[in-house]
Design a protein around this motif. Structure first.
Motif, mmCIF file in Angstrom:
data_model
loop_
_atom_site.group_PDB
_atom_site.id
_atom_site.type_symbol
_atom_site.label_atom_id
_atom_site.label_comp_id
_atom_site.label_asym_id
_atom_site.label_seq_id
_atom_site.Cartn_x
_atom_site.Cartn_y
_atom_site.Cartn_z
ATOM 1 N N UNK A 87 0.632 -1.102 -0.142
ATOM 2 C CA UNK A 87 -0.259 -0.037 0.032
ATOM 3 C C UNK A 87 0.876 1.185 0.005
ATOM 4 N N UNK A 88 0.679 2.186 -1.024
ATOM 5 C CA UNK A 88 1.696 3.379 -0.943
ATOM 6 C C UNK A 88 0.933 4.500 -0.210
ATOM 7 N N UNK A 89 1.940 5.288 0.380
ATOM 8 C CA UNK A 89 1.569 6.447 1.101
ATOM 9 C C UNK A 89 2.026 7.503 0.316
ATOM 10 N N UNK A 90 1.008 8.364 0.147
ATOM 11 C CA UNK A 90 1.292 9.761 -0.725
ATOM 12 C C UNK A 90 0.909 10.884 -0.269
ATOM 13 N N UNK A 101 -6.403 9.651 4.112
ATOM 14 C CA UNK A 101 -7.529 9.297 3.286
ATOM 15 C C UNK A 101 -7.230 8.253 2.195
ATOM 16 N N UNK A 102 -8.050 7.291 2.504
ATOM 17 C CA UNK A 102 -7.814 6.204 1.602
ATOM 18 C C UNK A 102 -8.800 5.972 0.307
ATOM 19 N N UNK A 103 -8.061 6.007 -0.578
ATOM 20 C CA UNK A 103 -8.830 5.701 -2.079
ATOM 21 C C UNK A 103 -8.721 4.229 -2.122
ATOM 22 N N UNK A 104 -9.844 3.586 -2.384
ATOM 23 C CA UNK A 104 -9.940 2.179 -2.797
ATOM 24 C C UNK A 104 -10.783 1.658 -3.516
ATOM 25 N N UNK A 105 -10.703 0.270 -3.975
ATOM 26 C CA UNK A 105 -11.701 -0.395 -4.754
ATOM 27 C C UNK A 105 -12.758 -0.562 -3.930
ATOM 28 N N UNK A 106 -13.824 -0.953 -4.872
ATOM 29 C CA UNK A 106 -15.291 -0.759 -4.066
ATOM 30 C C UNK A 106 -15.726 -2.154 -3.401
ATOM 31 N N UNK A 107 -14.616 -3.126 -3.614
ATOM 32 C CA UNK A 107 -14.854 -4.466 -2.910
ATOM 33 C C UNK A 107 -15.105 -3.925 -1.323
ATOM 34 N N UNK A 108 -14.812 -3.003 -0.909
ATOM 35 C CA UNK A 108 -14.642 -2.555 0.671
ATOM 36 C C UNK A 108 -15.733 -1.542 1.109
ATOM 37 N N UNK A 109 -16.506 -1.677 1.995
ATOM 38 C CA UNK A 109 -17.413 -0.375 2.040
ATOM 39 C C UNK A 109 -17.888 -0.402 3.708
ATOM 40 N N UNK A 141 -7.304 -3.167 -3.638
ATOM 41 C CA UNK A 141 -6.698 -2.123 -4.117
ATOM 42 C C UNK A 141 -6.740 -0.691 -3.162
ATOM 43 N N UNK A 142 -5.693 -0.210 -2.592
ATOM 44 C CA UNK A 142 -5.687 0.848 -1.948
ATOM 45 C C UNK A 142 -4.540 1.708 -1.863
ATOM 46 N N UNK A 174 -3.822 4.419 -12.961
ATOM 47 C CA UNK A 174 -3.493 5.745 -12.621
ATOM 48 C C UNK A 174 -3.545 6.015 -11.044
ATOM 49 N N UNK A 175 -4.421 5.249 -10.393
ATOM 50 C CA UNK A 175 -4.800 5.445 -9.100
ATOM 51 C C UNK A 175 -3.701 4.453 -8.240
ATOM 52 N N UNK A 176 -3.730 3.425 -8.805
ATOM 53 C CA UNK A 176 -3.128 2.363 -7.602
ATOM 54 C C UNK A 176 -1.948 1.807 -8.129
ATOM 55 N N UNK A 177 -1.553 2.113 -9.276
ATOM 56 C CA UNK A 177 -0.477 1.416 -9.821
ATOM 57 C C UNK A 177 0.862 1.911 -9.160
ATOM 58 N N UNK A 178 1.758 0.763 -9.267
ATOM 59 C CA UNK A 178 3.096 0.738 -8.458
ATOM 60 C C UNK A 178 4.205 1.784 -9.024
ATOM 61 N N UNK A 179 3.952 2.184 -10.355
ATOM 62 C CA UNK A 179 4.767 2.835 -11.010
ATOM 63 C C UNK A 179 4.471 4.422 -10.947
#
Length: 205
Positions: A87-90, A101-109, A141-142, A174-179
């Motif tokens: 998990x990247x810290x930005x 603030x965690x941006x994440x995929x919709x499989x968690x709510x 993804x987060x 663009x949101x979660x990519x490792x690069x």
């Protein structure tokens, strides 16, 4: 703007940029947003709020942050699930930089805490999601952003009209990519733009 508000249906007014990516132009006058790629979480007549997704936070990892926030004791670091370290810290922006603030995929709510944004992307700003990730029960993804970018009513529209920003559709890479370093050029390529084509007005190295 409080990201906790629950969105039950998407507004039909698509003039707003919810779920879009803002790409800073080379002539961006605000140094804090130089070469920034920002995911817009909320945009309305009341203003806008977004998360910078391509500026890593210096000298801190997600597991370290879990200890600092007392989500887990330091002794438990060794027991964390493997994916936690990914998990990247930005640096999410200049507003409320002490808040996560965690941006994440919709499989968690989390009811009343998670804000659905667009195209399967959500935002959660409570410790509960960090605890879930630490237990291996979080989203697939987060990314965790410290702080966010905010605009007053009409401010973002004015900056776009003054050629401060381009915008493109968001995607999970663009949101979660490792690069992280490559996201800016990747977003421009989605628009068919080469960074060199934009650099003519940037007179500094």
């Amino acid at each position: 703007m409080k990201p906790q508000r629950k969105v039950t249906e998407k507004s039909p007014k698509r003039g707003y940029l919810d779920g879009q990516m803002l790409i800073a132009m080379p002539g961006m006058r605000d140094e804090r947003f130089s070469r920034s790629l920002i995911y817009i979480c909320a945009h309305s007549s009341e203003g806008a709020m977004g998360i910078v997704v391509n500026h890593p936070a210096a000298n801190i990892s997600f597991p370290d942050l879990l200890v600092q926030l007392e989500v887990i004791p330091a002794a438990d670091l060794i027991q964390l699930p493997g994916q936690v370290g990914a998990v990247k810290v930005l640096r999410g922006g200049p507003v409320e930089t002490g808040r996560g603030f965690v941006l994440h995929s919709a499989d968690f709510f989390i009811e009343n805490s998670t804000l659905p944004i667009d195209e399967g992307i959500c935002l959660t700003a409570t410790l509960d999601i960090l605890k879930a990730i630490a237990r291996g029960k979080g989203p697939a993804s987060a990314v965790l952003a410290l702080g966010y970018a905010g605009w007053a009513p009409g401010q973002l529209e004015t900056e776009i009209q003054e050629n401060g920003w381009l915008n493109c559709n968001a995607d999970s890479e663009l949101i979660f990519g490792p690069d992280i370093d490559g996201k800016y050029e990747k977003a421009l390529r989605k628009l068919g733009v080469n960074v060199g084509m934009l650099s003519s007005e940037a007179g500094h190295a």
